[in-house]
Design an enzyme around this catalytic site. Structure first.
Site, PDB file in Angstrom:
ATOM      1  N   ASN A  38      42.687  49.584  64.729  1.00  0.00           N
ATOM      2  CA  ASN A  38      42.106  48.974  63.531  1.00  0.00           C
ATOM      3  C   ASN A  38      41.422  47.664  63.921  1.00  0.00           C
ATOM      4  O   ASN A  38      41.419  47.287  65.088  1.00  0.00           O
ATOM      5  CB  ASN A  38      43.183  48.756  62.461  1.00  0.00           C
ATOM      6  N   LYS A  70      41.744  65.287  78.197  1.00  0.00           N
ATOM      7  CA  LYS A  70      40.710  64.878  77.245  1.00  0.00           C
ATOM      8  C   LYS A  70      40.325  66.091  76.380  1.00  0.00           C
ATOM      9  O   LYS A  70      40.071  67.184  76.916  1.00  0.00           O
ATOM     10  CB  LYS A  70      39.492  64.366  78.021  1.00  0.00           C
ATOM     11  N   PRO A 103      57.560  53.757  62.802  1.00  0.00           N
ATOM     12  CA  PRO A 103      58.607  52.937  62.186  1.00  0.00           C
ATOM     13  C   PRO A 103      57.996  51.684  61.567  1.00  0.00           C
ATOM     14  O   PRO A 103      57.004  51.159  62.074  1.00  0.00           O
ATOM     15  CB  PRO A 103      59.513  52.565  63.370  1.00  0.00           C
ATOM     16  N   ASP A 104      58.578  51.208  60.458  1.00  0.00           N
ATOM     17  CA  ASP A 104      58.139  49.936  59.866  1.00  0.00           C
ATOM     18  C   ASP A 104      58.954  48.828  60.538  1.00  0.00           C
ATOM     19  O   ASP A 104      60.161  48.694  60.313  1.00  0.00           O
ATOM     20  CB  ASP A 104      58.358  49.949  58.347  1.00  0.00           C
ATOM     21  N   LYS A 122      55.095  44.445  47.681  1.00  0.00           N
ATOM     22  CA  LYS A 122      55.348  44.682  49.111  1.00  0.00           C
ATOM     23  C   LYS A 122      56.488  43.811  49.626  1.00  0.00           C
ATOM     24  O   LYS A 122      57.335  44.250  50.399  1.00  0.00           O
ATOM     25  CB  LYS A 122      54.063  44.406  49.905  1.00  0.00           C
ATOM     26  N   LYS A 179      59.784  45.438  51.229  1.00  0.00           N
ATOM     27  CA  LYS A 179      60.157  45.191  52.630  1.00  0.00           C
ATOM     28  C   LYS A 179      61.393  44.310  52.732  1.00  0.00           C
ATOM     29  O   LYS A 179      61.885  44.046  53.832  1.00  0.00           O
ATOM     30  CB  LYS A 179      58.988  44.535  53.369  1.00  0.00           C
TER      31      LYS A 179
HETATM   32  O1  C5P Z   1      52.812  48.014  54.654  1.00  0.00           O
HETATM   33  P1  C5P Z   1      51.855  47.099  55.311  1.00  0.00           P
HETATM   34  O2  C5P Z   1      51.310  47.610  56.600  1.00  0.00           O
HETATM   35  O3  C5P Z   1      50.757  46.602  54.417  1.00  0.00           O
HETATM   36  O4  C5P Z   1      52.754  45.811  55.627  1.00  0.00           O
HETATM   37  C1  C5P Z   1      52.280  44.713  56.326  1.00  0.00           C
HETATM   38  C2  C5P Z   1      53.406  43.934  56.916  1.00  0.00           C
HETATM   39  O5  C5P Z   1      54.379  44.796  57.476  1.00  0.00           O
HETATM   40  C3  C5P Z   1      52.926  43.091  58.060  1.00  0.00           C
HETATM   41  O6  C5P Z   1      53.796  41.974  58.162  1.00  0.00           O
HETATM   42  C4  C5P Z   1      53.081  44.014  59.250  1.00  0.00           C
HETATM   43  O7  C5P Z   1      53.165  43.318  60.484  1.00  0.00           O
HETATM   44  C5  C5P Z   1      54.363  44.743  58.901  1.00  0.00           C
HETATM   45  N1  C5P Z   1      54.428  46.136  59.387  1.00  0.00           N
HETATM   46  C6  C5P Z   1      55.332  46.469  60.378  1.00  0.00           C
HETATM   47  N2  C5P Z   1      55.430  47.751  60.806  1.00  0.00           N
HETATM   48  C7  C5P Z   1      54.665  48.723  60.283  1.00  0.00           C
HETATM   49  C8  C5P Z   1      53.754  48.409  59.255  1.00  0.00           C
HETATM   50  C9  C5P Z   1      53.641  47.093  58.853  1.00  0.00           C
HETATM   51  O8  C5P Z   1      56.030  45.580  60.878  1.00  0.00           O
HETATM   52  N3  C5P Z   1      54.783  49.978  60.710  1.00  0.00           N
END
Ligand code: C5P
Length: 404
Positions: free
Chosen positions: A212, A291, A309-310, A341, A345
Site C-alpha cells: 500500500n 513467477k 493477524p491484527d 475502531k 481494538k
Molecule cells: O483496522 P485498521 O487497519 O484501520 O486499523 C489501523 C490500526 O490497527 C493501526 O494502528 C494499525 O497499525 C493497526 N493494525 C494492526 N494489524 C493489522 C491491521 C491494523 O496492528 N492487521
C-alpha cells in the site's frame, strides 16, 4: 527534521584541530537550516584543517580564533560568547582538547570560554582509535562525564589514518540529531516504546506482491520524537526508503505475519506500543513458488485470500498490555469510524487521520479519540506533529505502566 526545530537556540560551535573539521561545515549548515544561530570559535589547530572564512560563510557570523580579538570592546570574548549561548558544542573534540577540558585549563579562547561557561557543554570526540583507547583519554572522558559534560559518540569504522576502530567523529547528520535531541524535554525518560511503521508487503509469487502507499514517515517521525523525549525506542518497519532515526533500534520486516511475530517477541519489554504501520488485512493463502506466467489461452490468475493477524488488537489483548496507541486512516466519516475502531481494538487512544490525503506527504492533520471524547490537533509537518503526539501520549500514561 521538523521545520525550524532549533529556532531561537544560540550555539557556540567550538572546533579543535582534527581532520574531522570538514564535517563541521555540513553540521553548521544543518544547524542553521534548523533555525539555530551558530557562533563558531576555532583553536589555532582547527584553522590548519579548514579556514575561518569557510566557517564564517556557512554560519553567517565572523569567527573567533583568538583571545586577543580587537573586535571585542571589553576584551571579554571568553565571557560574552558563552553568556549568549544555550549550549557550547565542541566538534571535533581532539584528544588534546578533551585532556585540557578535563583539567580545567584555560590557555586559549575556546578552553577559556568552556571554563567560564554558564550553559551546557557537549563534546563530540574525533581521534585515532589508539588515541581513543589510551587510558589517559578514557580517564579524561570519564572525568568529563562525571562533570556533567555530554559526550556524543565517537563512532566506529574506517579512519582517516587508514586504521579501523572506535574514535571517528559521528557524521554531521548524527551529530545534528544528538544536539536536537539534547534540547528536547525528557518526558519519556525511563520509558520503552515499541512502534510499527510503513506498509507491509504480501508476496503473490517470487517477484510480485500486494502493498500500500504508506511511506512510513509518520511512524519514523514518532520514533524520532520518542527517542528525543528520552525513551528507549524499537521500531519495526515494513519496506520503506527512510533512514533509521538516530538512537533508535530498527528491525525490518516484509509481511504482516513477520511484523506480528516481531512485535509479539519484543512487546513484553515495552511500556508503550504505537501501531502506525498500514498492515495489509489479507495475504494469499498460497504463494506461488515460481513467477506466475501469462498463458497462451489468456487465463487470468485467481487468488484466495486469508486474513492477517491484527497486531494492535493482539497486543491490546495481552494479560498485561503496554499503553496501546492505534492509528486509523479513513477516507470519510472519521468521527464515527475513529471512535468505533478505538473501541473495537480495545485501545485507550486512537489517532485518526484522513489517510489517502496524507500518504507520502510531509504534513498531516489528526484527531485523538479516547473514552472522554475527540480532540483535533492543528495541521503541522509530520515531525512537529509527532512531537505533539508524544507529549499527548506522555500525559496519558498510567503511573503503573513502568511496573508491568
Ligand atoms: O483496522 P485498521 O487497519 O484501520 O486499523 C489501523 C490500526 O490497527 C493501526 O494502528 C494499525 O497499525 C493497526 N493494525 C494492526 N494489524 C493489522 C491491521 C491494523 O496492528 N492487521
Amino acid at each position: 527534521m521538523a521545520t525550524a526545530e532549533l529556532a531561537g537556540k544560540h550555539l557556540v560551535l567550538g572546533m579543535s584541530g582534527g581532520i574531522a573539521c570538514y564535517k563541521i561545515a555540513e553540521l553548521t549548515r544543518l544547524l542553521t537550516k534548523a533555525g539555530a544561530t551558530v557562533q563558531v570559535v576555532m583553536t589555532e589547530a582547527a584553522t590548519q584543517f579548514i579556514t575561518p572564512i569557510t566557517m564564517q560563510a556557512l554560519s553567517g557570523r565572523p569567527v573567533y580564533t583568538s583571545q586577543w580579538d580587537a573586535r571585542v570592546p571589553n576584551n571579554m570574548a571568553h565571557i560574552d560568547l558563552s553568556r549568549e549561548a544555550d549550549a557550547i558544542v565542541i566538534a571535533p573534540a581532539s584528544t588534546d582538547f578533551l585532556a585540557r577540558l578535563a583539567h580545567g585549563m584555560a590557555d586559549d579562547l575556546l578552553s577559556t570560554l568552556c571554563v567560564a561557561r554558564d550553559c551546557p557543554l557537549l563534546v563530540v570526540p574525533a581521534m585515532n582509535r589508539q588515541m581513543w583507547q589510551n587510558p589517559a583519554t578514557q580517564r579524561n572522558v570519564a572525568q568529563l562525564r562525571a562533570d556533567g559534560i555530554e559526550v556524543l559518540g565517537p563512532d566506529s569504522g574506517p579512519q582517516a589514518c587508514g586504521e579501523v576502530g572506535d574514535g571517528r567523529m559521528l557524521e554531521a547528520a548524527a551529530t545534528y540529531e544528538a544536539i536536537a535531541s539534547f534540547f528536547q524535554p525528557k518526558i519519556l525518560a525511563g520509558r520503552r516504546v515499541l512502534l510499527t511503521a510503513g506498509p507491509t508487503f504480501e508476496p503473490l509469487d517470487p517477484v510480485r506482491g500486494i502493498t500500500n502507499r504508506s511511506s512510513g514517515k509518520m511512524g519514523f517521525a514518532l520514533a524520532r520524537a520518542a527517542q528525543q523525549a528520552g525513551a528507549d525506542v524499537h521500531l519495526i518497519a515494513g519496506p520503506v526508503a527512510l533512514e533509521t532515526p538516530w538512537g533508535v533500534i530498527r528491525e525490518d520486516v516484509q509481511t504482516a505475519q513477520q511484523m506480528h511475530d516481531a512485535v509479539m517477541r519484543a512487546v513484553p519489554d515495552y511500556d508503550i506500543f504505537i501501531g502506525v504501520a498500514a498492515v495489509a488485512d489479507w495475504r494469499v493463502d498460497h504463494i506461488s513458488e515460481h513467477k506466475i506466467k501469462k498463458t497462451a489461452e489468456r487465463v487470468m490468475p485467481t487468488f484466495t485470500f486469508v486474513e492477517n493477524p491484527d497486531i494492535l488488537a493482539s497486543v491490546a489483548k495481552l494479560p498485561h498490555p503496554p499503553f496501546c496507541v492505534g492509528f486509523a486512516a479513513e477516507s470519510g466519516d472519521l468521527d464515527v469510524h475513529g471512535e468505533e475502531k478505538r473501541v473495537r481494538k480495545n485501545v485507550p487512544l486512537l489517532i485518526g487521520n484522513l489517510g489517502p490525503l496524507t500518504f507520502g506527504l510531509d504534513d498531516n492533520e489528526v484527531v485523538l479519540f479516547e473514552a472522554s471524547g475527540a480532540t483535533k490537533l492543528p495541521r503541522a509537518d509530520k515531525q512537529t506533529l509527532a512531537g505533539a503526539l508524544i507529549a499527548e501520549i506522555a500525559k496519558r500514561l498510567p503511573d503503573t505502566s513502568l511496573i508491568r
